[in-house]
Motif scaffolding. Structure first.
Motif, short mmCIF file in Angstrom:
data_model
loop_
_atom_site.label_atom_id
_atom_site.label_comp_id
_atom_site.label_asym_id
_atom_site.label_seq_id
_atom_site.Cartn_x
_atom_site.Cartn_y
_atom_site.Cartn_z
N PRO A 1 1.35 -1.48 -0.53
CA PRO A 1 0.07 -0.01 0.00
C PRO A 1 1.04 0.90 0.14
CG PRO A 1 -0.99 -1.67 1.82
CD PRO A 1 0.63 -2.13 1.26
N ILE A 2 0.32 2.66 -0.98
CA ILE A 2 1.24 3.42 -0.78
C ILE A 2 1.59 4.23 0.25
CG2 ILE A 2 -0.83 4.94 -1.21
CD1 ILE A 2 2.27 5.13 -3.07
N CYS A 3 0.60 3.36 1.41
CA CYS A 3 0.50 4.58 3.08
C CYS A 3 1.45 3.70 3.42
CB CYS A 3 -0.99 4.46 3.79
SG CYS A 3 -1.17 3.33 4.17
N TRP A 4 2.32 2.83 2.66
CA TRP A 4 3.63 2.07 3.73
C TRP A 4 4.55 2.27 2.37
CZ3 TRP A 4 2.57 -3.80 3.92
CH2 TRP A 4 0.73 -3.99 5.26
N ILE A 5 4.60 3.05 2.08
CA ILE A 5 6.11 3.82 1.13
C ILE A 5 6.14 4.61 0.87
CG2 ILE A 5 7.25 3.12 -0.72
CD1 ILE A 5 5.35 0.62 -1.20
N ASP A 6 5.47 5.78 1.38
CA ASP A 6 5.57 7.22 0.44
C ASP A 6 4.74 8.00 1.67
OD1 ASP A 6 5.44 10.13 0.05
OD2 ASP A 6 4.14 9.21 -1.41
N SER A 7 5.20 9.12 3.23
CA SER A 7 4.60 9.86 3.93
C SER A 7 4.02 10.67 3.86
CB SER A 7 5.68 10.14 4.62
OG SER A 7 7.07 10.94 4.31
N HIS A 8 4.01 11.20 2.13
CA HIS A 8 3.23 11.80 1.63
C HIS A 8 1.86 11.82 1.32
CE1 HIS A 8 6.34 14.73 2.70
NE2 HIS A 8 7.35 13.97 2.25
N TYR A 9 1.58 10.42 0.91
CA TYR A 9 0.92 9.76 0.33
C TYR A 9 -0.76 10.59 0.90
CZ TYR A 9 -1.24 8.30 4.48
OH TYR A 9 -2.13 7.64 6.14
N ASN A 10 -1.20 11.52 1.71
CA ASN A 10 -2.77 11.76 2.06
C ASN A 10 -2.66 13.38 1.97
OD1 ASN A 10 -0.59 13.50 4.45
ND2 ASN A 10 -2.21 12.64 5.58
N GLU A 11 -0.83 13.84 0.93
CA GLU A 11 -1.62 15.81 0.69
C GLU A 11 -2.07 15.49 -0.70
OE1 GLU A 11 2.39 16.49 1.47
OE2 GLU A 11 2.85 16.28 3.52
N ILE A 12 -2.71 16.55 -0.73
CA ILE A 12 -3.75 16.96 -1.30
C ILE A 12 -2.93 17.64 -2.67
CG2 ILE A 12 -5.61 17.82 -2.63
CD1 ILE A 12 -6.45 17.09 -0.41
#
Length: 80
Positions: A58-69
């Protein structure tokens, strides 16, 4: 938890589950599950691992900025 190494297809038991879920960490500690003897723990890049079904992590495990719009582009106003 077991993951698969992309290049070899070998199963790896992840020993540092907390690091796997942490998007700020790029590496996890694990050990190969191949052969008859237990292998020594090694460091693996999360970018080189997938689930045993070959699905990506999952991208939320890899990218710490996954929830930034990302910022939306501002439309330029036409001048008369």
């Amino acid at each position: 938890m077991f993951l698969k190494q992309k290049q070899t297809g070998d199963l790896i038991e992840i020993l540092t589950i907390v690091d796997l879920y942490n998007p700020c960490k790029t590496e996890v500690t694990g050990q190969f599950h191949c052969g008859e003897e237990m292998q020594e723990p090694e460091i693996f890049l999360k970018s080189e691992l997938v689930f045993p079904s070959s699905e990506p992590l999952p991208i939320c495990w890899i990218d710490s900025h996954y929830n930034e719009i990302p910022p939306r582009p501002v439309a330029l106003m036409a001048t008369p």
